[in-house]
Design a protein around this motif. Structure first.
Motif, mmCIF file in Angstrom:
data_model
loop_
_atom_site.group_PDB
_atom_site.id
_atom_site.type_symbol
_atom_site.label_atom_id
_atom_site.label_comp_id
_atom_site.label_asym_id
_atom_site.label_seq_id
_atom_site.Cartn_x
_atom_site.Cartn_y
_atom_site.Cartn_z
ATOM 1 N N PRO A 12 5.371 6.823 -13.424
ATOM 2 C CA PRO A 12 5.786 5.439 -13.246
ATOM 3 C C PRO A 12 5.424 4.603 -14.466
ATOM 4 N N PRO A 13 6.276 3.676 -14.914
ATOM 5 C CA PRO A 13 6.023 2.925 -16.128
ATOM 6 C C PRO A 13 4.782 2.065 -16.059
ATOM 7 N N TYR A 14 4.419 1.596 -14.875
ATOM 8 C CA TYR A 14 3.297 0.689 -14.775
ATOM 9 C C TYR A 14 1.960 1.402 -14.896
ATOM 10 N N SER A 15 1.950 2.753 -14.948
ATOM 11 C CA SER A 15 0.694 3.474 -15.124
ATOM 12 C C SER A 15 0.579 4.080 -16.517
ATOM 13 N N SER A 16 1.496 3.749 -17.416
ATOM 14 C CA SER A 16 1.489 4.315 -18.763
ATOM 15 C C SER A 16 0.444 3.635 -19.633
ATOM 16 N N PHE A 17 -0.254 4.443 -20.422
ATOM 17 C CA PHE A 17 -1.251 3.908 -21.327
ATOM 18 C C PHE A 17 -1.142 4.494 -22.735
ATOM 19 N N GLY A 18 -0.398 5.554 -22.951
ATOM 20 C CA GLY A 18 -0.292 6.189 -24.256
ATOM 21 C C GLY A 18 0.767 5.543 -25.123
ATOM 22 N N GLY A 133 8.678 -10.824 -40.387
ATOM 23 C CA GLY A 133 9.938 -10.490 -41.048
ATOM 24 C C GLY A 133 11.151 -11.201 -40.500
ATOM 25 N N SER A 134 12.006 -10.456 -39.812
ATOM 26 C CA SER A 134 13.295 -10.987 -39.368
ATOM 27 C C SER A 134 13.144 -12.004 -38.240
ATOM 28 N N LYS A 135 14.268 -12.565 -37.838
ATOM 29 C CA LYS A 135 14.297 -13.613 -36.823
ATOM 30 C C LYS A 135 13.742 -13.157 -35.470
ATOM 31 N N THR A 136 13.953 -11.886 -35.122
ATOM 32 C CA THR A 136 13.557 -11.413 -33.803
ATOM 33 C C THR A 136 12.321 -10.515 -33.804
ATOM 34 N N ALA A 137 11.835 -10.100 -34.945
ATOM 35 C CA ALA A 137 10.703 -9.171 -35.022
ATOM 36 C C ALA A 137 9.388 -9.892 -34.709
ATOM 37 N N PHE A 138 8.491 -9.181 -34.036
ATOM 38 C CA PHE A 138 7.171 -9.716 -33.740
ATOM 39 C C PHE A 138 6.209 -8.558 -33.529
ATOM 40 N N ARG A 139 4.911 -8.873 -33.495
ATOM 41 C CA ARG A 139 3.907 -7.858 -33.186
ATOM 42 C C ARG A 139 2.804 -8.477 -32.354
ATOM 43 N N ILE A 140 2.149 -7.623 -31.591
ATOM 44 C CA ILE A 140 1.029 -8.030 -30.755
ATOM 45 C C ILE A 140 -0.225 -7.443 -31.389
ATOM 46 N N VAL A 141 -1.181 -8.310 -31.673
ATOM 47 C CA VAL A 141 -2.383 -7.910 -32.400
ATOM 48 C C VAL A 141 -3.611 -8.237 -31.558
ATOM 49 N N GLY A 142 -4.557 -7.306 -31.520
ATOM 50 C CA GLY A 142 -5.824 -7.533 -30.828
ATOM 51 C C GLY A 142 -6.725 -8.425 -31.651
ATOM 52 N N ILE A 143 -7.805 -8.904 -31.064
ATOM 53 C CA ILE A 143 -8.735 -9.804 -31.743
ATOM 54 C C ILE A 143 -9.391 -9.141 -32.958
ATOM 55 N N ASP A 144 -9.499 -7.798 -32.917
ATOM 56 C CA ASP A 144 -10.104 -7.065 -34.030
ATOM 57 C C ASP A 144 -9.112 -6.785 -35.157
ATOM 58 N N GLY A 145 -7.853 -7.236 -35.004
ATOM 59 C CA GLY A 145 -6.845 -7.050 -36.043
ATOM 60 C C GLY A 145 -5.984 -5.813 -35.866
ATOM 61 N N ASP A 146 -6.297 -4.973 -34.870
ATOM 62 C CA ASP A 146 -5.490 -3.777 -34.619
ATOM 63 C C ASP A 146 -4.159 -4.161 -33.990
ATOM 64 N N ILE A 147 -3.083 -3.577 -34.503
ATOM 65 C CA ILE A 147 -1.759 -3.817 -33.944
ATOM 66 C C ILE A 147 -1.632 -2.998 -32.670
ATOM 67 N N VAL A 148 -1.318 -3.666 -31.565
ATOM 68 C CA VAL A 148 -1.184 -3.017 -30.267
ATOM 69 C C VAL A 148 0.267 -2.622 -30.023
ATOM 70 N N ALA A 149 1.210 -3.501 -30.435
ATOM 71 C CA ALA A 149 2.640 -3.232 -30.266
ATOM 72 C C ALA A 149 3.398 -3.925 -31.385
ATOM 73 N N LEU A 172 1.541 0.969 -29.573
ATOM 74 C CA LEU A 172 0.731 1.873 -30.376
ATOM 75 C C LEU A 172 -0.611 2.217 -29.754
ATOM 76 N N GLY A 173 -1.228 1.288 -29.070
ATOM 77 C CA GLY A 173 -2.581 1.501 -28.579
ATOM 78 C C GLY A 173 -2.622 2.040 -27.159
ATOM 79 N N CYS A 174 -3.823 2.364 -26.720
ATOM 80 C CA CYS A 174 -4.040 2.805 -25.340
ATOM 81 C C CYS A 174 -4.249 1.566 -24.491
ATOM 82 N N ILE A 175 -3.148 0.995 -24.033
ATOM 83 C CA ILE A 175 -3.169 -0.245 -23.278
ATOM 84 C C ILE A 175 -2.138 -0.151 -22.168
ATOM 85 N N ASP A 176 -2.362 -0.842 -21.086
ATOM 86 C CA ASP A 176 -1.454 -0.870 -19.953
ATOM 87 C C ASP A 176 -0.096 -1.427 -20.409
#
Length: 194
Positions: A12-18, A133-149, A172-176
């Protein structure tokens, strides 16, 4: 229309962490409504957001494939640029006022670039979503600077750039993953795409 490819999802998608690569289509599967549909790397629909009337509603739900509400996003009226996100499917106003949010999002701007960003607080954890970068690109970053997505405009296997409403999201990270999709949903509301 639940699948793009014939393979069954393994969990199930809601239990994915990898690590996982998703395709975000910033359109609803329901005709003439706003929202987005999220496909996994096998082409199966795993998450969806449907706004049946107008963009930028005060209450928006994130659903899994089976139609289960994973979270309710509530825009605070008196707090400029603030959203509270509640886990689960009870989105009545009375319950929201007494329930503790799963996480909170605050919109902010980078003064130098003028780009919209947002800060996310989940208990003692903090995240930031920033456009890149582009108009639609974005990233999610943790407080420690690691890119999560990381999200960017999708390219087909032959290298053709797809429209602005189709993105590739690499978690990218081990996150729900449901947490990441809730972040993406709020950011879509902030940017006026949902």
């Amino acid at each position: 229309m639940a699948k793009v490819y014939p393979q069954e999802p393994t969990s199930p998608p809601y239990s994915s962490f990898g690590p996982e690569t998703y395709t975000l289509w910033m359109k609803s599967l329901v005709c003439h409504s706003n929202g987005c549909t999220v496909y996994d790397s096998n082409g199966a629909v795993v998450y969806r957001v449907d706004n049946y009337d107008t963009k930028g509603r005060r209450h928006v739900n994130l659903f899994d494939l089976r139609g289960r509400v994973l979270c309710t996003i509530h825009k605070k009226l008196l707090a400029f640029g603030r959203w509270d996100v509640y886990r689960g499917n009870d989105n009545s106003n009375r319950k929201i006022q007494t329930q503790k949010p799963w996480f909170q999002v605050k919109r902010c701007y980078k003064m130098i670039t003028g780009k919209v960003t947002c800060q996310i607080t989940k208990e003692c954890q903090k995240y930031c979503i920033e456009k890149t970068g582009s108009k639609t690109a974005f990233r999610i970053v943790g407080i420690d600077g690691d890119i999560v997505a990381d999200a960017k405009q999708k390219h087909s296997s032959s290298g053709v750039v797809l429209g602005n409403d189709v993105l590739t999201l690499d978690v990218l990270g081990c996150i729900d993953h449901s947490l990441i999709m809730a972040f993406v949903t709020v950011f879509g509301l902030i940017c006026g795409r949902l």
